[in-house]
Motif scaffolding. Structure first.
Motif, mmCIF file in Angstrom:
data_model
loop_
_atom_site.group_PDB
_atom_site.id
_atom_site.type_symbol
_atom_site.label_atom_id
_atom_site.label_comp_id
_atom_site.label_asym_id
_atom_site.label_seq_id
_atom_site.Cartn_x
_atom_site.Cartn_y
_atom_site.Cartn_z
ATOM 1 N N MET A 258 0.834 -1.196 0.000
ATOM 2 C CA MET A 258 0.000 0.000 0.000
ATOM 3 C C MET A 258 0.875 1.255 0.000
ATOM 4 S SD MET A 258 -2.886 1.557 0.076
ATOM 5 C CE MET A 258 -3.952 0.144 0.313
ATOM 6 N N ALA A 259 1.919 1.275 0.831
ATOM 7 C CA ALA A 259 2.779 2.453 0.923
ATOM 8 C C ALA A 259 3.449 2.762 -0.410
ATOM 9 C CB ALA A 259 3.836 2.239 2.010
ATOM 10 N N PHE A 260 3.976 1.738 -1.081
ATOM 11 C CA PHE A 260 4.641 1.981 -2.357
ATOM 12 C C PHE A 260 3.632 2.299 -3.458
ATOM 13 C CE2 PHE A 260 8.257 -0.372 -0.421
ATOM 14 C CZ PHE A 260 9.207 0.620 -0.596
ATOM 15 N N ARG A 261 2.453 1.702 -3.368
ATOM 16 C CA ARG A 261 1.427 1.998 -4.370
ATOM 17 C C ARG A 261 1.010 3.474 -4.291
ATOM 18 N NH1 ARG A 261 -2.020 -1.894 -3.169
ATOM 19 N NH2 ARG A 261 -1.258 -3.363 -4.729
ATOM 20 N N LEU A 262 1.095 4.039 -3.109
ATOM 21 C CA LEU A 262 0.712 5.430 -2.922
ATOM 22 C C LEU A 262 1.881 6.398 -3.110
ATOM 23 C CD1 LEU A 262 -1.630 4.954 0.146
ATOM 24 C CD2 LEU A 262 -2.315 5.466 -2.188
ATOM 25 N N GLY A 263 3.031 5.886 -3.546
ATOM 26 C CA GLY A 263 4.132 6.757 -3.914
ATOM 27 C C GLY A 263 5.119 7.083 -2.818
ATOM 28 N N ALA A 264 5.078 6.382 -1.678
ATOM 29 C CA ALA A 264 6.040 6.650 -0.611
ATOM 30 C C ALA A 264 7.441 6.231 -1.037
ATOM 31 C CB ALA A 264 5.640 5.914 0.664
ATOM 32 N N ASP A 265 8.474 6.967 -0.587
ATOM 33 C CA ASP A 265 9.837 6.550 -0.873
ATOM 34 C C ASP A 265 10.241 5.454 0.112
ATOM 35 O OD1 ASP A 265 10.693 7.756 1.572
ATOM 36 O OD2 ASP A 265 10.932 9.674 0.545
ATOM 37 N N LEU A 266 11.416 4.848 -0.134
ATOM 38 C CA LEU A 266 11.836 3.690 0.661
ATOM 39 C C LEU A 266 11.950 4.018 2.136
ATOM 40 C CD1 LEU A 266 12.864 0.799 0.886
ATOM 41 C CD2 LEU A 266 15.134 1.608 0.213
ATOM 42 N N GLU A 267 12.609 5.146 2.477
ATOM 43 C CA GLU A 267 12.814 5.483 3.882
ATOM 44 C C GLU A 267 11.492 5.747 4.601
ATOM 45 O OE1 GLU A 267 14.502 6.742 1.395
ATOM 46 O OE2 GLU A 267 16.657 6.503 1.793
ATOM 47 N N THR A 268 10.577 6.487 3.929
ATOM 48 C CA THR A 268 9.285 6.802 4.554
ATOM 49 C C THR A 268 8.441 5.547 4.723
ATOM 50 O OG1 THR A 268 9.319 9.027 3.590
ATOM 51 C CG2 THR A 268 7.196 8.186 4.352
ATOM 52 N N ALA A 269 8.397 4.716 3.672
ATOM 53 C CA ALA A 269 7.613 3.475 3.747
ATOM 54 C C ALA A 269 8.117 2.595 4.883
ATOM 55 C CB ALA A 269 7.672 2.728 2.420
ATOM 56 N N TYR A 270 9.433 2.472 5.005
ATOM 57 C CA TYR A 270 10.012 1.640 6.058
ATOM 58 C C TYR A 270 9.657 2.179 7.442
ATOM 59 C CZ TYR A 270 13.544 -1.008 8.634
ATOM 60 O OH TYR A 270 14.177 -1.841 9.521
ATOM 61 N N ALA A 271 9.814 3.488 7.633
ATOM 62 C CA ALA A 271 9.528 4.083 8.942
ATOM 63 C C ALA A 271 8.057 3.940 9.310
ATOM 64 C CB ALA A 271 9.941 5.554 8.947
ATOM 65 N N GLN A 272 7.156 4.223 8.354
ATOM 66 C CA GLN A 272 5.724 4.108 8.627
ATOM 67 C C GLN A 272 5.345 2.659 8.928
ATOM 68 O OE1 GLN A 272 3.374 6.372 8.889
ATOM 69 N NE2 GLN A 272 4.562 8.189 8.350
ATOM 70 N N LEU A 273 5.915 1.728 8.151
ATOM 71 C CA LEU A 273 5.633 0.314 8.381
ATOM 72 C C LEU A 273 6.095 -0.111 9.770
ATOM 73 C CD1 LEU A 273 4.826 -2.517 7.368
ATOM 74 C CD2 LEU A 273 7.110 -2.712 6.369
ATOM 75 N N ASN A 274 7.295 0.274 10.140
ATOM 76 C CA ASN A 274 7.817 -0.082 11.461
ATOM 77 C C ASN A 274 6.927 0.463 12.576
ATOM 78 O OD1 ASN A 274 10.252 -0.890 13.314
ATOM 79 N ND2 ASN A 274 9.736 1.214 13.872
ATOM 80 N N ASP A 275 6.549 1.730 12.472
ATOM 81 C CA ASP A 275 5.775 2.348 13.548
ATOM 82 C C ASP A 275 4.381 1.752 13.654
ATOM 83 O OD1 ASP A 275 8.007 3.865 13.945
ATOM 84 O OD2 ASP A 275 7.172 5.728 13.149
ATOM 85 N N ARG A 276 3.771 1.437 12.509
ATOM 86 C CA ARG A 276 2.446 0.820 12.568
ATOM 87 C C ARG A 276 2.525 -0.578 13.185
ATOM 88 N NH1 ARG A 276 2.092 5.190 11.154
ATOM 89 N NH2 ARG A 276 1.978 5.308 13.407
ATOM 90 N N LEU A 277 3.572 -1.341 12.834
ATOM 91 C CA LEU A 277 3.733 -2.673 13.416
ATOM 92 C C LEU A 277 4.036 -2.576 14.908
ATOM 93 C CD1 LEU A 277 5.783 -4.467 10.598
ATOM 94 C CD2 LEU A 277 3.410 -4.912 11.259
ATOM 95 N N ALA A 278 4.784 -1.561 15.322
ATOM 96 C CA ALA A 278 5.069 -1.375 16.749
ATOM 97 C C ALA A 278 3.782 -1.149 17.534
ATOM 98 C CB ALA A 278 6.036 -0.205 16.940
ATOM 99 N N GLU A 279 2.801 -0.483 16.925
ATOM 100 C CA GLU A 279 1.508 -0.264 17.576
ATOM 101 C C GLU A 279 0.676 -1.534 17.607
ATOM 102 O OE1 GLU A 279 -0.423 2.793 15.430
ATOM 103 O OE2 GLU A 279 1.010 4.365 15.931
ATOM 104 N N THR A 280 0.824 -2.379 16.587
ATOM 105 C CA THR A 280 -0.081 -3.509 16.377
ATOM 106 C C THR A 280 0.382 -4.796 17.038
ATOM 107 O OG1 THR A 280 -0.761 -2.575 14.259
ATOM 108 C CG2 THR A 280 -1.199 -4.913 14.603
ATOM 109 N N LEU A 281 1.667 -5.129 16.870
ATOM 110 C CA LEU A 281 2.160 -6.420 17.320
ATOM 111 C C LEU A 281 2.275 -6.475 18.839
ATOM 112 C CD1 LEU A 281 5.009 -7.090 14.712
ATOM 113 C CD2 LEU A 281 2.653 -7.930 14.674
#
Length: 569
Positions: A258-281
């Protein structure tokens, strides 16, 4: 001013977070209305819309059923009726700026609810097998009509909605669980459906991926997919194995795409993914993951690795391995205070990227000895010129040979990416005799572009045609394409034909034909394979039982002697 003259908008951090938040419930039990409602709420927020709805396709009745509609009563319509039906039939986005001016719009719902629809985006939801799942609609943009940018955002959300449906069906199957084995098999099917159905074709590059879970479902995942003009390379490994880690990695997979489909760059996608997983897992859960982007134009690889290692870069020019360590701690372990900078490495001709999960390196034999990374390096170096799918298959075969029957304790996943060395070409051909002329064109183009003696082509084409004909004739149940690899080497051509989903058939063991006998005394059949064996060099066959894959390879370094193509006259 034309719509094309409007400068493109960028996705705000708040909108990206809102969309990625939709996937957070994938790691938790949820019901269908709740999940679809979350998707619709996200659509309303990022598109500045008043309402949204989701229609699910009932294939048995050929009807669309309104499952989520803000403020609307449940309703069923024929699959061809109205805008929603037109979208279902065409499977194309429909953007209507003035609904009452469009003859396809059905105002019945407006009349029943007292609500007036001005403009509407209608989008198809299609699953991984290209089957219609349903239709998503977003109504009444607050500041005008929907534009091209809104269409792209809504398309991404519709795709996310399809992912949500896959997740909920898997979870509901587990909850129902009177027959747990059957439910787990369904979960495996859903998880496997998130993996690439076939390897992408990237000019100048060759890729391969494989996943073997320790149980019916596993905690690993991988991805190899085009993203704009780049190649996304992912390998993820959640703690443990089984259904809980499977949900974690499918959640990660969905959020990342989803992040890459919406045009996020690698660093932003990685950071957002990490933070969302930190909230969820859960506190004791995390995911090690390699996330990289290959730029085939610049021939570079940029990557971030959350606890995933070792990462090997094989340099073809020197035969040496560069070892890259993880760039940070595993995903989801804790929030990142700031995005990490990606590592960028050049990919020279013939270079290989090797990323494997620890289930391969740590696979132990009965005496407790691990497979280790030295064996991986030796295999890669020894077979570096083989197609990467075969090279990855050799690694898996070596692991099983090392284990000698010891049980698999962890999931095994691997991805390989190689930049072509300029002397290699690879192409797939449909399993039909109509492909034979295209194969001859392919070998001619290859010979001309690599400076190969054209006098070799009659022998090469005869051998390819005969071997391909046998593949088509003796494996009629297979629907896979046949891959033909060509390599210019030593002034000649090396040819490899790879056939998948087939039973073993070794043409190199075909019986000799006594061409000196009169035709009326010869046994029918076998002459073509006899000719191949006599005309080519280094003729060999290999069968990978676990993958049901046949590989036939031969070399041609010299033109045939006069009359050699027709021995026996």
């Amino acid at each position: 001013m034309n719509r094309s003259d409007v400068p493109p908008r960028s996705l705000s951090t708040a909108d990206l977070e809102a969309i990625l938040r939709v996937t957070r419930s994938l790691a938790q039990p949820f019901d269908l209305p709740t999940m679809l409602g979350a998707v619709v709420d996200a659509a309303k927020q990022v598109l500045n819309a008043e309402r949204g709805s989701v229609w699910l396709y009932d294939a048995a009745a050929d009807e669309l059923v309104l499952e989520i509609g803000t403020g609307l009563a449940p309703v069923r319509v024929p699959a061809g009726a109205g805008l929603v039906g037109a979208c279902a039939r065409s499977r194309a986005v429909i953007n209507v700026p003035d609904c009452y001016a469009d003859a396809r719009f059905d105002p019945a719902v407006d009349r029943a609810s007292g609500y007036r629809t001005r403009c509407m985006l209608t989008l198809p939801m299609v699953d991984h097998r290209d089957a219609l799942v349903g239709v998503m609609q977003v109504l009444n943009k607050t500041d005008g009509a929907f534009d091209d940018y809104d269409e792209r955002l809504a398309t991404a959300l519709a795709a996310q909605c399809a992912v949500a449906l896959q997740r909920v069906r898997m979870t509901e199957a587990l909850i129902d669980g009177e027959r747990m084995r059957r439910s787990l098999e369904m979960a495996r099917e859903v998880q496997m459906s998130t993996l690439p159905s076939r390897m992408p074709e990237i000019p100048g590059y060759e890729v391969a991926g494989a996943f073997e879970p320790a149980e019916l479902t596993g905690g690993d995942t991988y991805d190899l997919a085009p993203v704009d003009d780049r190649l996304l390379v992912v390998l993820g490994d959640a703690t443990g194995h089984g259904i809980a880690p499977a949900l974690s990695v499918t959640q990660m997979h969905a959020m990342l795409r989803m992040a890459f489909r919406l045009g996020a760059d690698l660093e932003t996608a990685y950071a957002q993914l990490n933070d969302r997983l930190a909230e969820t897992l859960a506190d004791d859960r995390f995911i090690t993951a390699f996330i990289g982007l290959v730029d085939p134009g610049a021939h570079t690889l940029s990557f971030l690795s959350g606890g995933q290692g070792p990462i090997f870069h094989y340099r073809a020019a020197t035969g040496e391995f560069d070892l890259h360590k993880p760039t940070s701690f595993p995903l989801g372990a804790m929030p990142l205070p700031a995005p990490r900078r990606a590592v960028t490495i050049p990919l020279a001709p013939g270079d290989l990227l090797v990323v494997l999960s620890d289930g391969i390196y740590e696979y132990e034999d009965a005496q407790g000895a691990a497979f280790g990374d030295e064996r991986v390096r030796a295999i890669v170096h020894a077979h570096r010129r083989e197609p990467v799918a075969d090279l990855l298959g050799r690694i898996y075969a070596a692991v099983r040979e090392h284990a000698a029957g010891a049980p698999q304790a962890d999931d095994m996943t691997g991805v390989l990416v190689r930049r072509e060395d300029g002397g290699r070409a690879s192409r797939r051909f449909p399993r039909t005799f109509d492909s034979i002329p295209a194969m001859a064109d392919y070998t001619a183009e290859f010979a001309a572009s690599r400076g190969v003696d054209p006098a070799l082509l009659p022998t090469v084409d005869l051998a390819i045609e005969e071997l391909f004909t046998n593949m088509v004739k003796y494996s009629p149940s297979s629907a896979t394409d046949v891959r033909v690899d060509l390599v210019a080497a030593g002034g000649g051509i090396e040819v490899t034909l790879v056939d998948r989903d087939v039973d073993p058939f070794d043409p190199t063991q075909a019986p000799e034909v006594d061409v000196a006998q009169p035709i009326e005394r010869r046994r029918p059949g076998g002459l073509g394979l006899h000719l191949v064996r006599k005309l080519v060099d280094d003729y060999r066959y290999d069968y990978a039982k676990h993958a049901r894959r046949s590989t036939i390879a031969f070399r041609v370094f010299r033109p045939p002697a006069h009359g050699a193509a027709n021995p026996g006259g």
